[in-house]
Design an enzyme around this catalytic site. Sequence first.
Site, PDB file in Angstrom:
ATOM      1  N   HIS A 270       0.862  -1.194   0.000  1.00 31.08           N
ATOM      2  CA  HIS A 270       0.000   0.000   0.000  1.00 31.08           C
ATOM      3  C   HIS A 270       0.898   1.245   0.000  1.00 31.08           C
ATOM      4  CE1 HIS A 270      -2.832   3.045   1.318  1.00 31.08           C
ATOM      5  NE2 HIS A 270      -3.796   2.223   0.956  1.00 31.08           N
TER       6      HIS A 270
ATOM      7  N   GLU B 106      -3.712   2.287  -7.415  1.00 31.00           N
ATOM      8  CA  GLU B 106      -4.097   3.332  -6.477  1.00 31.00           C
ATOM      9  C   GLU B 106      -3.214   4.555  -6.678  1.00 31.00           C
ATOM     10  OE1 GLU B 106      -6.377   1.584  -2.972  1.00 31.00           O
ATOM     11  OE2 GLU B 106      -4.290   1.710  -2.384  1.00 31.00           O
TER      12      GLU B 106
ATOM     13  N   SER C 277     -10.254   7.165  -3.204  1.00 35.07           N
ATOM     14  CA  SER C 277     -11.484   7.956  -3.073  1.00 35.07           C
ATOM     15  C   SER C 277     -12.679   7.348  -3.801  1.00 35.07           C
ATOM     16  CB  SER C 277     -11.243   9.403  -3.523  1.00 35.07           C
ATOM     17  OG  SER C 277     -10.266  10.008  -2.688  1.00 35.07           O
TER      18      SER C 277
HETATM   19  P1  PGA Z   1      -9.516   5.884   0.128  1.00 33.33           P
HETATM   20  O1  PGA Z   1      -8.304   4.899   0.459  1.00 33.33           O
HETATM   21  O2  PGA Z   1     -10.621   5.042  -0.457  1.00 33.33           O
HETATM   22  O3  PGA Z   1      -9.876   6.483   1.446  1.00 33.33           O
HETATM   23  O4  PGA Z   1      -9.002   6.882  -0.840  1.00 33.33           O
HETATM   24  C1  PGA Z   1      -7.898   3.918  -0.432  1.00 33.33           C
HETATM   25  C2  PGA Z   1      -6.844   3.088   0.209  1.00 33.33           C
HETATM   26  O5  PGA Z   1      -6.351   3.452   1.296  1.00 33.33           O
HETATM   27  O6  PGA Z   1      -6.471   2.057  -0.331  1.00 33.33           O
END
Ligand code: PGA
Length: 254
Positions: A84, A157, A203
Amino acid sequence: MNGTLQETALLCQSVLRSLKEQQEVEVVLCPPFTALVTAAELLKGSRILLGAQDAHWEPKGAYTGEVAVPMLKEIGCRYCIVGHSERRQILGETDEMIHQKVRAVLEQGLSAILCVGETLEIRRKGGTLSRVEGQLGAALQGIEPTRLASRLVIAYEPVWAIGTGHNATPAQAQEVHRAIRSWLSARIGKAAAESVRIQYGGSVKPENAGELMAQPDVDGALVGGASLEPKGFVSIVESTHQAKRSSPCSTGLS
Ligand code: PGA
Protein backbone atom coordinates in the site's frame (compact mmCIF):
# COMPACT_ATOMS: atom_id res chain seq x y z
CA MET A 1 -5.38 2.24 11.96
CA ASN A 2 -9.11 2.42 11.50
CA GLY A 3 -11.52 -0.09 12.94
CA THR A 4 -11.96 -0.84 16.61
CA LEU A 5 -13.44 -4.24 17.47
CA GLN A 6 -16.85 -2.65 17.75
CA GLU A 7 -16.58 -0.82 14.43
CA THR A 8 -15.31 -3.91 12.65
CA ALA A 9 -18.11 -6.04 14.08
CA LEU A 10 -20.64 -3.47 12.94
CA LEU A 11 -19.20 -3.46 9.43
CA CYS A 12 -19.20 -7.28 9.25
CA GLN A 13 -22.77 -7.51 10.53
CA SER A 14 -23.98 -4.82 8.22
CA VAL A 15 -22.33 -6.36 5.16
CA LEU A 16 -23.58 -9.83 6.09
CA ARG A 17 -27.12 -8.54 6.48
CA SER A 18 -27.17 -6.45 3.35
CA LEU A 19 -25.38 -8.69 0.91
CA LYS A 20 -27.28 -11.94 1.32
CA GLU A 21 -28.56 -11.89 -2.20
CA GLN A 22 -25.40 -10.69 -3.85
CA GLN A 23 -23.89 -13.54 -5.80
CA GLU A 24 -21.53 -12.04 -8.30
CA VAL A 25 -19.24 -9.73 -6.37
CA GLU A 26 -16.51 -11.18 -4.20
CA VAL A 27 -16.30 -9.11 -1.05
CA VAL A 28 -13.16 -9.12 1.08
CA LEU A 29 -12.88 -7.28 4.38
CA CYS A 30 -9.35 -6.35 5.52
CA PRO A 31 -9.56 -4.93 9.05
CA PRO A 32 -6.48 -4.19 11.17
CA PHE A 33 -4.65 -7.15 12.73
CA THR A 34 -6.33 -6.59 16.10
CA ALA A 35 -9.79 -7.07 14.61
CA LEU A 36 -9.06 -10.03 12.34
CA VAL A 37 -10.11 -12.75 14.79
CA THR A 38 -13.35 -10.95 15.61
CA ALA A 39 -14.09 -10.54 11.91
CA ALA A 40 -13.15 -14.19 11.21
CA GLU A 41 -15.66 -15.39 13.78
CA LEU A 42 -18.43 -13.20 12.44
CA LEU A 43 -17.78 -14.03 8.79
CA LYS A 44 -17.35 -17.78 9.31
CA GLY A 45 -19.53 -19.78 6.95
CA SER A 46 -20.44 -16.72 4.90
CA ARG A 47 -19.17 -15.92 1.45
CA ILE A 48 -17.45 -12.75 2.64
CA LEU A 49 -13.73 -13.31 2.78
CA LEU A 50 -11.11 -12.01 5.15
CA GLY A 51 -7.84 -10.30 4.34
CA ALA A 52 -5.00 -8.57 6.18
CA GLN A 53 -3.47 -5.20 5.41
CA ASP A 54 0.15 -6.37 5.50
CA ALA A 55 2.42 -9.27 6.43
CA HIS A 56 6.10 -9.97 6.85
CA TRP A 57 7.88 -12.10 4.26
CA GLU A 58 9.48 -14.59 6.63
CA PRO A 59 7.27 -17.47 7.76
CA LYS A 60 8.41 -17.10 11.39
CA GLY A 61 11.26 -15.82 13.50
CA ALA A 62 12.62 -12.93 15.51
CA TYR A 63 10.90 -9.96 13.88
CA THR A 64 9.32 -8.27 16.88
CA GLY A 65 6.12 -6.47 15.99
CA GLU A 66 5.65 -8.23 12.65
CA VAL A 67 2.97 -10.72 11.65
CA ALA A 68 3.76 -13.69 9.41
CA VAL A 69 1.64 -15.05 6.58
CA PRO A 70 1.09 -18.49 8.23
CA MET A 71 -0.37 -16.64 11.24
CA LEU A 72 -2.86 -14.93 8.97
CA LYS A 73 -3.67 -18.21 7.30
CA GLU A 74 -4.27 -19.85 10.66
CA ILE A 75 -7.07 -17.44 11.49
CA GLY A 76 -8.72 -17.78 8.10
CA CYS A 77 -7.34 -14.94 5.98
CA ARG A 78 -7.50 -15.60 2.27
CA TYR A 79 -6.05 -12.30 1.09
CA CYS A 80 -3.27 -9.94 2.10
CA ILE A 81 -2.74 -6.40 0.86
CA VAL A 82 0.90 -5.76 -0.08
CA GLY A 83 2.70 -2.51 -0.86
CA HIS A 84 0.00 0.00 0.00
CA SER A 85 1.33 3.47 -0.79
CA GLU A 86 1.19 4.45 2.87
CA ARG A 87 3.55 1.59 3.66
CA ARG A 88 5.79 2.52 0.77
CA GLN A 89 5.86 6.23 1.59
CA ILE A 90 5.46 6.52 5.33
CA LEU A 91 7.04 3.28 6.49
CA GLY A 92 9.76 3.08 3.87
CA GLU A 93 8.86 -0.23 2.22
CA THR A 94 11.08 -0.78 -0.78
CA ASP A 95 10.31 -2.57 -4.04
CA GLU A 96 12.49 -5.42 -2.81
CA MET A 97 10.54 -5.79 0.45
CA ILE A 98 7.29 -5.72 -1.48
CA HIS A 99 8.59 -8.36 -3.86
CA GLN A 100 9.46 -10.63 -0.94
CA LYS A 101 6.04 -10.06 0.61
CA VAL A 102 4.15 -10.89 -2.58
CA ARG A 103 6.23 -14.03 -2.98
CA ALA A 104 5.60 -15.09 0.63
CA VAL A 105 1.86 -14.47 0.44
CA LEU A 106 1.50 -16.47 -2.78
CA GLU A 107 3.77 -19.28 -1.58
CA GLN A 108 1.65 -19.71 1.55
CA GLY A 109 -1.46 -20.10 -0.57
CA LEU A 110 -3.09 -16.72 0.06
CA SER A 111 -3.96 -14.17 -2.60
CA ALA A 112 -1.93 -10.98 -2.73
CA ILE A 113 -3.55 -7.61 -3.41
CA LEU A 114 -0.54 -5.74 -4.77
CA CYS A 115 -0.90 -1.95 -4.70
CA VAL A 116 0.79 0.20 -7.31
CA GLY A 117 0.37 3.84 -8.26
CA GLU A 118 2.08 7.09 -9.09
CA THR A 119 2.42 10.35 -7.17
CA LEU A 120 0.98 13.57 -8.53
CA GLU A 121 4.44 14.78 -9.42
CA ILE A 122 5.10 11.70 -11.54
CA ARG A 123 1.72 12.01 -13.25
CA ARG A 124 2.38 15.64 -14.09
CA LYS A 125 5.67 14.67 -15.70
CA GLY A 126 3.93 12.01 -17.82
CA GLY A 127 5.59 9.16 -15.95
CA THR A 128 2.49 7.30 -14.73
CA LEU A 129 2.75 4.17 -16.84
CA SER A 130 6.47 3.73 -16.46
CA ARG A 131 6.16 4.13 -12.68
CA VAL A 132 3.37 1.58 -12.44
CA GLU A 133 5.11 -0.87 -14.76
CA GLY A 134 8.33 -0.44 -12.80
CA GLN A 135 6.53 -1.29 -9.56
CA LEU A 136 4.92 -4.34 -11.16
CA GLY A 137 8.21 -5.55 -12.61
CA ALA A 138 10.01 -5.20 -9.29
CA ALA A 139 7.26 -6.84 -7.24
CA LEU A 140 6.55 -9.77 -9.52
CA GLN A 141 9.96 -10.67 -10.92
CA GLY A 142 10.70 -14.37 -10.93
CA ILE A 143 7.30 -15.43 -9.55
CA GLU A 144 5.75 -18.33 -11.45
CA PRO A 145 3.11 -17.18 -13.95
CA THR A 146 0.66 -19.86 -12.78
CA ARG A 147 0.76 -18.41 -9.26
CA LEU A 148 0.15 -14.93 -10.59
CA ALA A 149 -2.72 -16.07 -12.77
CA SER A 150 -4.53 -17.78 -9.95
CA ARG A 151 -3.85 -15.65 -6.89
CA LEU A 152 -2.71 -12.17 -7.78
CA VAL A 153 -4.91 -9.10 -7.54
CA ILE A 154 -3.51 -5.74 -8.58
CA ALA A 155 -4.85 -2.54 -7.07
CA TYR A 156 -4.09 0.57 -9.07
CA GLU A 157 -4.10 3.33 -6.48
CA PRO A 158 -2.86 6.72 -7.64
CA VAL A 159 -1.24 8.21 -4.55
CA TRP A 160 -2.87 11.59 -5.20
CA ALA A 161 -6.31 9.99 -5.02
CA ILE A 162 -5.95 8.07 -1.76
CA GLY A 163 -7.85 9.66 1.08
CA THR A 164 -8.02 12.99 -0.74
CA GLY A 165 -11.58 12.89 -2.05
CA HIS A 166 -10.19 13.33 -5.59
CA ASN A 167 -10.64 10.11 -7.50
CA ALA A 168 -9.10 9.37 -10.87
CA THR A 169 -11.63 9.88 -13.63
CA PRO A 170 -13.02 6.68 -15.14
CA ALA A 171 -10.95 7.38 -18.28
CA GLN A 172 -7.73 7.87 -16.29
CA ALA A 173 -8.35 4.66 -14.37
CA GLN A 174 -9.19 2.70 -17.53
CA GLU A 175 -6.03 3.93 -19.28
CA VAL A 176 -3.78 2.64 -16.52
CA HIS A 177 -5.75 -0.56 -15.99
CA ARG A 178 -5.53 -1.37 -19.69
CA ALA A 179 -1.77 -0.76 -19.60
CA ILE A 180 -1.45 -3.06 -16.57
CA ARG A 181 -3.43 -5.76 -18.37
CA SER A 182 -1.25 -5.55 -21.45
CA TRP A 183 1.92 -5.53 -19.31
CA LEU A 184 0.67 -8.74 -17.68
CA SER A 185 -0.36 -10.20 -21.00
CA ALA A 186 3.18 -9.82 -22.35
CA ARG A 187 4.54 -11.70 -19.35
CA ILE A 188 2.04 -14.37 -18.43
CA GLY A 189 -0.11 -14.62 -21.57
CA LYS A 190 -3.39 -13.09 -22.59
CA ALA A 191 -5.71 -15.62 -20.96
CA ALA A 192 -3.86 -15.45 -17.64
CA ALA A 193 -3.79 -11.65 -17.77
CA GLU A 194 -7.55 -11.66 -18.27
CA SER A 195 -7.97 -13.71 -15.13
CA VAL A 196 -6.00 -11.29 -12.93
CA ARG A 197 -8.31 -8.90 -11.17
CA ILE A 198 -7.30 -5.26 -11.42
CA GLN A 199 -8.97 -3.07 -8.81
CA TYR A 200 -9.07 0.69 -8.68
CA GLY A 201 -8.50 2.42 -5.32
CA GLY A 202 -8.45 6.09 -4.36
CA SER A 203 -11.48 7.96 -3.07
CA VAL A 204 -13.99 5.38 -4.29
CA LYS A 205 -17.38 6.43 -2.91
CA PRO A 206 -20.99 5.48 -3.48
CA GLU A 207 -21.32 8.45 -5.85
CA ASN A 208 -18.47 7.49 -8.20
CA ALA A 209 -18.27 3.70 -7.88
CA GLY A 210 -20.76 2.97 -10.68
CA GLU A 211 -18.90 4.78 -13.43
CA LEU A 212 -15.48 3.61 -12.31
CA MET A 213 -16.61 -0.01 -12.14
CA ALA A 214 -18.22 0.25 -15.57
CA GLN A 215 -14.81 0.55 -17.22
CA PRO A 216 -13.85 -2.65 -19.04
CA ASP A 217 -10.50 -3.16 -17.31
CA VAL A 218 -11.64 -2.04 -13.87
CA ASP A 219 -12.59 -5.31 -12.17
CA GLY A 220 -13.28 -4.06 -8.68
CA ALA A 221 -12.41 -1.53 -6.01
CA LEU A 222 -10.11 -1.21 -3.04
CA VAL A 223 -12.07 0.99 -0.69
CA GLY A 224 -10.54 2.90 2.20
CA GLY A 225 -12.39 5.76 3.83
CA ALA A 226 -15.81 4.92 2.43
CA SER A 227 -15.67 1.49 4.05
CA LEU A 228 -15.68 3.06 7.50
CA GLU A 229 -19.35 3.73 6.97
CA PRO A 230 -21.05 0.36 6.44
CA LYS A 231 -23.95 1.75 4.41
CA GLY A 232 -21.58 3.46 1.97
CA PHE A 233 -19.51 0.31 1.60
CA VAL A 234 -22.56 -1.80 0.87
CA SER A 235 -23.71 0.73 -1.68
CA ILE A 236 -20.30 0.52 -3.44
CA VAL A 237 -20.61 -3.26 -3.58
CA GLU A 238 -24.10 -2.90 -5.04
CA SER A 239 -22.89 -0.45 -7.70
CA THR A 240 -20.13 -2.90 -8.58
CA HIS A 241 -22.66 -5.69 -8.82
CA GLN A 242 -24.78 -3.63 -11.19
CA ALA A 243 -21.82 -2.61 -13.33
CA LYS A 244 -20.37 -6.11 -13.55
CA ARG A 245 -23.46 -8.26 -13.80
CA SER A 246 -21.94 -10.52 -16.40
CA SER A 247 -18.39 -10.81 -15.04
CA PRO A 248 -17.18 -11.53 -11.48
CA CYS A 249 -15.15 -8.86 -9.72
CA SER A 250 -14.21 -7.80 -6.22
CA THR A 251 -14.39 -5.08 -3.66
CA GLY A 252 -11.95 -4.78 -0.78
CA LEU A 253 -11.63 -2.79 2.39
CA SER A 254 -8.42 -1.33 3.66
P1 PGA B 1 -9.52 5.88 0.13
O1 PGA B 1 -8.30 4.90 0.46
O2 PGA B 1 -10.62 5.04 -0.46
O3 PGA B 1 -9.88 6.48 1.45
O4 PGA B 1 -9.00 6.88 -0.84
C1 PGA B 1 -7.90 3.92 -0.43
C2 PGA B 1 -6.84 3.09 0.21
O5 PGA B 1 -6.35 3.45 1.30
O6 PGA B 1 -6.47 2.06 -0.33
